[in-house]
Design a protein around this motif. Structure first.
Motif, mmCIF file in Angstrom:
data_model
loop_
_atom_site.group_PDB
_atom_site.id
_atom_site.type_symbol
_atom_site.label_atom_id
_atom_site.label_comp_id
_atom_site.label_asym_id
_atom_site.label_seq_id
_atom_site.Cartn_x
_atom_site.Cartn_y
_atom_site.Cartn_z
ATOM 1 N N ARG A 1 100.299 45.816 20.149
ATOM 2 C CA ARG A 1 100.017 46.333 21.492
ATOM 3 C C ARG A 1 100.512 47.770 21.631
ATOM 4 N N ALA A 2 101.689 48.042 21.061
ATOM 5 C CA ALA A 2 102.224 49.405 21.105
ATOM 6 C C ALA A 2 101.293 50.356 20.360
ATOM 7 N N ALA A 3 100.840 49.914 19.174
ATOM 8 C CA ALA A 3 99.954 50.756 18.366
ATOM 9 C C ALA A 3 98.647 51.014 19.109
ATOM 10 N N ALA A 4 98.090 49.949 19.717
ATOM 11 C CA ALA A 4 96.811 50.083 20.414
ATOM 12 C C ALA A 4 96.954 51.002 21.623
ATOM 13 N N ALA A 5 98.056 50.829 22.363
ATOM 14 C CA ALA A 5 98.257 51.668 23.547
ATOM 15 C C ALA A 5 98.402 53.126 23.142
ATOM 16 N N ALA A 6 99.141 53.368 22.043
ATOM 17 C CA ALA A 6 99.338 54.745 21.595
ATOM 18 C C ALA A 6 98.028 55.364 21.129
ATOM 19 N N LEU A 7 97.199 54.572 20.427
ATOM 20 C CA LEU A 7 95.905 55.085 19.962
ATOM 21 C C LEU A 7 94.966 55.352 21.129
ATOM 22 N N THR A 8 94.998 54.464 22.121
ATOM 23 C CA THR A 8 94.056 54.563 23.237
ATOM 24 C C THR A 8 94.397 55.737 24.150
ATOM 25 N N GLY A 9 95.662 55.881 24.476
ATOM 26 C CA GLY A 9 96.056 56.969 25.379
ATOM 27 C C GLY A 9 95.730 56.628 26.821
ATOM 28 N N PRO A 10 96.122 57.510 27.740
ATOM 29 C CA PRO A 10 95.963 57.186 29.164
ATOM 30 C C PRO A 10 94.527 57.317 29.666
ATOM 31 N N ASP A 11 93.673 58.076 28.969
ATOM 32 C CA ASP A 11 92.378 58.417 29.571
ATOM 33 C C ASP A 11 91.204 57.588 29.070
ATOM 34 N N ARG A 12 91.458 56.678 28.136
ATOM 35 C CA ARG A 12 90.329 55.924 27.584
ATOM 36 C C ARG A 12 90.625 54.443 27.682
ATOM 37 N N SER A 13 89.624 53.613 27.410
ATOM 38 C CA SER A 13 89.922 52.194 27.232
ATOM 39 C C SER A 13 89.141 51.697 26.016
ATOM 40 N N LEU A 14 89.843 50.976 25.127
ATOM 41 C CA LEU A 14 89.219 50.478 23.893
ATOM 42 C C LEU A 14 89.352 48.958 23.854
ATOM 43 N N THR A 15 88.413 48.299 23.212
ATOM 44 C CA THR A 15 88.502 46.835 23.074
ATOM 45 C C THR A 15 88.834 46.495 21.618
ATOM 46 N N ALA A 16 89.075 45.201 21.353
ATOM 47 C CA ALA A 16 89.450 44.753 20.011
ATOM 48 C C ALA A 16 88.409 45.185 18.975
ATOM 49 N N GLY A 17 87.145 45.206 19.379
ATOM 50 C CA GLY A 17 86.074 45.560 18.448
ATOM 51 C C GLY A 17 86.133 47.000 17.975
ATOM 52 N N ASP A 18 86.870 47.855 18.692
ATOM 53 C CA ASP A 18 86.976 49.260 18.288
ATOM 54 C C ASP A 18 88.087 49.471 17.273
ATOM 55 N N PHE A 19 88.872 48.396 17.007
ATOM 56 C CA PHE A 19 90.000 48.540 16.096
ATOM 57 C C PHE A 19 89.757 47.816 14.780
ATOM 58 N N GLU A 20 90.448 48.294 13.750
ATOM 59 C CA GLU A 20 90.518 47.570 12.491
ATOM 60 C C GLU A 20 92.006 47.308 12.265
ATOM 61 N N GLY A 21 92.355 46.048 12.021
ATOM 62 C CA GLY A 21 93.775 45.731 11.882
ATOM 63 C C GLY A 21 94.072 44.995 10.589
ATOM 64 N N ALA A 22 95.276 45.200 10.075
ATOM 65 C CA ALA A 22 95.729 44.464 8.887
ATOM 66 C C ALA A 22 97.255 44.433 8.904
ATOM 67 N N VAL A 23 97.808 43.465 8.196
ATOM 68 C CA VAL A 23 99.264 43.404 8.087
ATOM 69 C C VAL A 23 99.684 43.268 6.631
ATOM 70 N N LEU A 24 100.868 43.758 6.355
ATOM 71 C CA LEU A 24 101.570 43.431 5.116
ATOM 72 C C LEU A 24 102.685 42.514 5.570
ATOM 73 N N SER A 25 102.544 41.227 5.279
ATOM 74 C CA SER A 25 103.494 40.281 5.842
ATOM 75 C C SER A 25 104.329 39.644 4.741
ATOM 76 N N ARG A 26 105.645 39.637 4.953
ATOM 77 C CA ARG A 26 106.558 39.043 3.976
ATOM 78 C C ARG A 26 106.288 37.559 3.758
ATOM 79 N N SER A 27 105.739 36.885 4.778
ATOM 80 C CA SER A 27 105.575 35.432 4.692
ATOM 81 C C SER A 27 104.189 35.045 4.203
#
Lengths: 258, 226
Positions: B180-206
């Protein structure tokens, strides 16, 4: 870091990349037979949800047992596995390279190979081992996996020349394959349950070990049991030794009561 | 006989840097944030098939912004270098620092010797066995390597996004909060983006041996919704 010009790029082919950077296998012009430890008896069979693979743990050099804990049934990637009978050294090297090739392809291309593609890839690796096979370092794998496109488990058998034969119900390889294969042949039914299929695979290895000196049976003394794994839509899952101990206990009880 | 005009080396470098920066600024940005169980990477990417984030090795991920064909070529070279090293030595010997150095060499070489610099900025992330082992190497078009700690921002508008992320408390956050922090920072105050506008991945220890996992739109949506 290896870079290639567009027309000269090895693509997603890892063995070719190895050759290009000078890490490929040496062209062997050695003559005469080479003796190396041998690995034996692996089986694979289909059941309702996918396939079961199993292999004993013994490696032999002539009449001696050279290794008791060898793992000849190995996970190749999430939805497939290889089992190998033959010269232990080249076999393990081939499994390692094969698993690496599947992962390399998946990473470079961004999507895994189809199951058929994986089977074909292994066929080429077996064929490239032919010069070593002429010296006695024969490698004969089985390949099994879950086909995510067709939603079924599938099995392949190979010969020394890289010949690739898809089997319908079951397949066995190695010195005890005659006995193991016969046991499965008699009892196999289409659409078996997971329990039935695992028990049948365990029984087949038991009977092979009973009649073939190069096949190891369950070793309760050292806690060494065959490697048994299932491959379904959820992927590869190896059975733990505790479960195998119980299953082999049941088989032994059944044999005792005969 | 015509003589080429003399151009001061300072000017040549400045022109190349401006050229590369302009190319990178045209593309959309990407953010990597450390969370409790590893590293989360979120990119603004309208395409569902052309990826900015991908797997290099067991614990290592690659992310690039800028010109797609250029960073994709770097990605493939990284996969090759990592797989070769793992085959030749051991899987444990493949590390992000060495890859980052190799990338820096190539980018630096191209920047000073070729006609055109690579218009890319890349990230090599490695998830450690525990939290303090996490590493983020941010590499610029000219081969500059930066070792970053809490988060990394790549691409156009990076300064504004960095400022927005720097305000947040990002120590030991859960995956959802990091996303959420990453998405908010990418979006900024003047735009609105949905999940479809993002590409996400994790490097997870588990996640077993291969720590990299791509998140599909539904998963990204669920994480962003909290």
């Amino acid at each position: 870091m290896p870079f290639f010009t567009p027309g000269d790029d090895p693509g997603s082919n890892f063995p070719e990349l190895l050759r290009r950077v000078g890490l490929g296998p040496d062209a062997s012009d050695l003559a005469g037979p080479v003796s190396a430890p041998h690995a034996t008896t692996c089986v694979a069979l289909r059941y309702a949800d996918g396939v079961v693979m199993a292999g004993d743990r013994r490696a032999t050099s002539g009449n001696l047992i050279s290794h008791r804990g060898m793992e000849k049934v190995v996970q190749a990637d999430k939805h497939s596995g290889v089992a190998i009978a033959g010269a232990a050294g080249p076999s393990m090297e081939m499994i390692k390279l094969f698993a690496l090739q599947l992962e390399h392809y998946e990473k470079v291309e961004g999507a895994p190979l189809s199951l058929e593609g994986k089977a074909n890839q292994l066929s080429m690796m077996v064929r490239s081992n032919l010069p070593a096979a002429m010296q006695g370092l024969v490698v004969v794998p089985l390949f099994a996996g879950y086909d995510l496109r067709r939603r079924v488990g599938r099995l392949w058998n190979y010969d020394v020349t890289g010949g690739r034969y898809e089997e319908l119900d079951y397949v066995a390889t190695g010195s005890g394959s005659l006995h193991a294969g016969t046991v499965i042949k008699v009892a196999h039914r289409p659409g078996m349950s997971r329990d039935q299929a695992i028990d049948l695979a365990c029984t087949s290895l038991w009977e092979a070990a009973d009649a073939d000196s190069a096949t190891g049976g369950p070793d309760a003394l050292r806690g060494i049991y065959p490697v048994v794994a299932t491959i379904t839509a959820d992927g590869w899952q190896r059975l733990d030794d505790a479960e195998l101990a119980t299953r082999y206990e049941a088989i032994a009880a059944e044999v005792r009561s005969r | 006989m015509s003589m080429p005009f003399y151009v001061a080396p300072e000017q040549v470098m400045k022109d190349r840097a401006d050229y590369a920066r302009k190319g990178i600024a045209r593309g959309r940005a990407l953010v990597a944030v450390r969370y409790v169980d590893g590293i989360a990477v979120l990119a603004e990417n309208p395409s569902n098939t052309l990826r900015k984030i991908s797997e290099i090795y067991d614990r290592i991920a690659f992310a690039g912004v800028g010109k797609y064909n250029e960073f994709d070529q770097l990605r493939v070279a990284g996969v090759r270098a990592a797989d070769l090293k793992g085959f030749q030595y051991s899987r444990d010997d493949v590390d992000a620092r060495s890859l980052a150095n190799q990338y820096a060499q190539i980018l630096g070489q191209v920047f000073t010797h070729e006609m055109k610099p690579l218009e890319v900025e890349i990230l090599v992330a490695e998830v450690g066995v525990d939290g303090p082992g996490d590493q983020l190497f941010h590499i610029l078009y000219d081969g500059t390597v930066m070792d970053e700690h809490r988060f990394s921002v790549l691409g156009g508008d990076a300064e504004a996004i960095t400022a927005r992320l720097a305000e947040l408390e990002l120590e030991d956050v859960e995956l959802g909060a990091a996303m959420r922090a990453a998405a908010a920072a990418l979006t900024g105050p003047d735009r609105s983006l949905t999940a479809g506008d993002f590409e996400g991945a994790v490097l997870s220890r588990s996640n077993g041996r291969r720590c990299f996992r791509r998140l599909d739109d539904a998963e990204v949506g669920a994480l962003l919704a909290g």
